[in-house]
Scaffold this motif. Sequence first.
Motif, mmCIF file in Angstrom:
data_model
loop_
_atom_site.group_PDB
_atom_site.id
_atom_site.type_symbol
_atom_site.label_atom_id
_atom_site.label_comp_id
_atom_site.label_asym_id
_atom_site.label_seq_id
_atom_site.Cartn_x
_atom_site.Cartn_y
_atom_site.Cartn_z
ATOM 1 N N HIS A 472 0.845 -1.196 0.000
ATOM 2 C CA HIS A 472 0.000 0.000 0.000
ATOM 3 C C HIS A 472 0.874 1.237 0.000
ATOM 4 O O HIS A 472 0.605 2.218 0.706
ATOM 5 N N GLN A 480 -1.251 1.857 6.059
ATOM 6 C CA GLN A 480 -0.159 0.902 5.862
ATOM 7 C C GLN A 480 -0.003 0.005 7.091
ATOM 8 O O GLN A 480 0.214 -1.205 6.966
ATOM 9 N N TYR A 483 -2.953 -2.449 7.223
ATOM 10 C CA TYR A 483 -2.783 -3.528 6.253
ATOM 11 C C TYR A 483 -1.729 -4.526 6.716
ATOM 12 O O TYR A 483 -1.916 -5.747 6.592
#
Length: 646
Positions: A472, A480, A483
């Motif tokens: 990402h 980020q 994720y």
Amino acid sequence: MCGIAGKLNFNDEPVSQGLIHAMADALAHRGPDDRGSIVRGQVGLGHRRLSIIDLAGGHQPLGNEDDTISIVFNGEIYNFPELRETLLKQGHRFKTNSDTEVIVHLYEEHGVDCLRHLNGMFAFALWDAPRQRLFLARDRLGKKPLVYALTGKSLSFASEIAALLEDRSIPREIDLEALDLYLALTYVPSPWTMIKAVRKLPPAHYLTWEKGATTIKRYWDVAFEPRNHVSEAEAAAEIRSLLEDSVQRRLISDVPLGAFLSGGIDSATIVALMTRLTGRPVRTFSIGFDDDAYGELGYARQVAERYGAVHTELSVRPRMVDVLPKLVRHYGEPYGDGSSVPTYYVSKLAGQSVKVVLSGDGGDEVFGGYPWYVAASRHGDLARAFVRDGVQAVRSAWYNRELRPGLGAAKGTAMGLGVAIKGWRNPPQAFERLITFFAARDRQRLYTAEVAQACAGKSLPSELVQAAMHRHNGADFLNQMFYTDHQLYLPDDILVKVDIASMANSLEVRAPFLDYRLVELSASLPPRMKVDGTATKRILRQVASDLLPETVLNRPKVGFGLPIDRWMRDDLHGMACDLLLDPSAHVRPLFRSVTVRTLLEQQRSGTARNGYKLWLLLFFELWCREVLAGTSNLLSVPQRLESIHV
């Protein structure tokens, strides 16, 4: 919930029926209610069943109308009623009322794309005889496990490593890459396991073997692409509606069910919605420890009383010298998250009364509940976070008149502050350091010369974290981090812990927060709706504002942990010394004895806080003794560790 196992021979040699039985029986704790197996020439499928839905008709392996397709399945499909209706209209004939049979007919319609239609937690193996295709798959978030061993002659698979190792043809060499990752992260991330020949099928992936070719593909991923135009009120309404639907779907059961209740906002919200949706009291289960600093029983009691729950709680003082070996056997590989202990005990408590519980797992990852999101997203807060935590540790040591641990806490705070300052200009690096237990330099000091040389010049934990964040690249740094935790911490630590601890007690755990639709919805929201300033789970608190008492709604996150540092100084110190310093210890070819001894002496004296590091080493040594005892050639050191490709 169940356990699955099987084997495919590539050379048309018949699979041993005895082997399939042995693999399945190694999973008896996952499925004590029924056992089934089939062997059809080169392929064998085995199953152990915990009966939840269609108690009389859900025997597995299960086939299609002419038995040319067979499946063994572990998990639950929450949208199976509507899928079944659609398939009936398409002309498929059903012989059971189980969710498992839906997958078989859905596969007949869509092939491997059947996965895109499923909403649930699952791992399954399907044999398509006409195509000579073996099809293995895991759910999107990784709630159900699946490990496999691919050799030149065969492909074996199972729900747990212990079952897989019933196949004696699988080599049992330690994987040094996995060891390096374990010491850094406290768990072994997918696709690695601690055994080089064994791999985990990653979440949201499937594996096919067909005509001699093996293929592994990802079929889903979460995209953090915020809808910046959505208002908080609109977002809260969407989440509430979808969360209620997620809870409702997870109430489908032909056996009694209940809920874990920790006293935090996640599990409390689930209990509140369960009560409203069912219109009757919910059976709730909470665990505490003699040390109140590590429990939340009082808050759990508040929620239970508010909703008239049939509440059961237990305060325990674990005898860790007895508990640890049991945990090692169940996890099948080293696993260092100390919260595995309370999770095991609360599962044992609930399993005495019900077969299914709902839990609040996933709330932190989906809605931003961890303090490191605050610290690492506001770079200056990294330093303040280390100071705050360090001061609290020193204050606690002073209050308990523990001078030496207090000095160790002060030293750790100073070191952490230094790490924070170094990472000030590099937020991803700072985040990586926050979630690392054995730093790269410390691991090199620990390893013997041979292992250190193999690991030199490469930091697999760093590469793995950076690779996840870069998927990402260009996104908001908070996204980020979200994720990265979705890819690593959630599936390979949190969900492993819950699955193994619950299944060890023949208990199914369902997590409404991990409905993939809810995950996608949360990922579509601006990150500041979840974490803003020092506030975590902002949007979830708004969603639950009419459900929970203020004392629960706005209390800080406590977590489900243990006093590991104290245990490794007192209760477990003797055991650790005996096992880790034993001349015949399995860690001897891997770790420098002088370094291990120093860690133990510092922990005992209180001059350093090495408790978690020693916990990791002790778990690893116990695993070697429990799982690999009697095997030879445990240590195979590669010339150099390879780069990671994600």
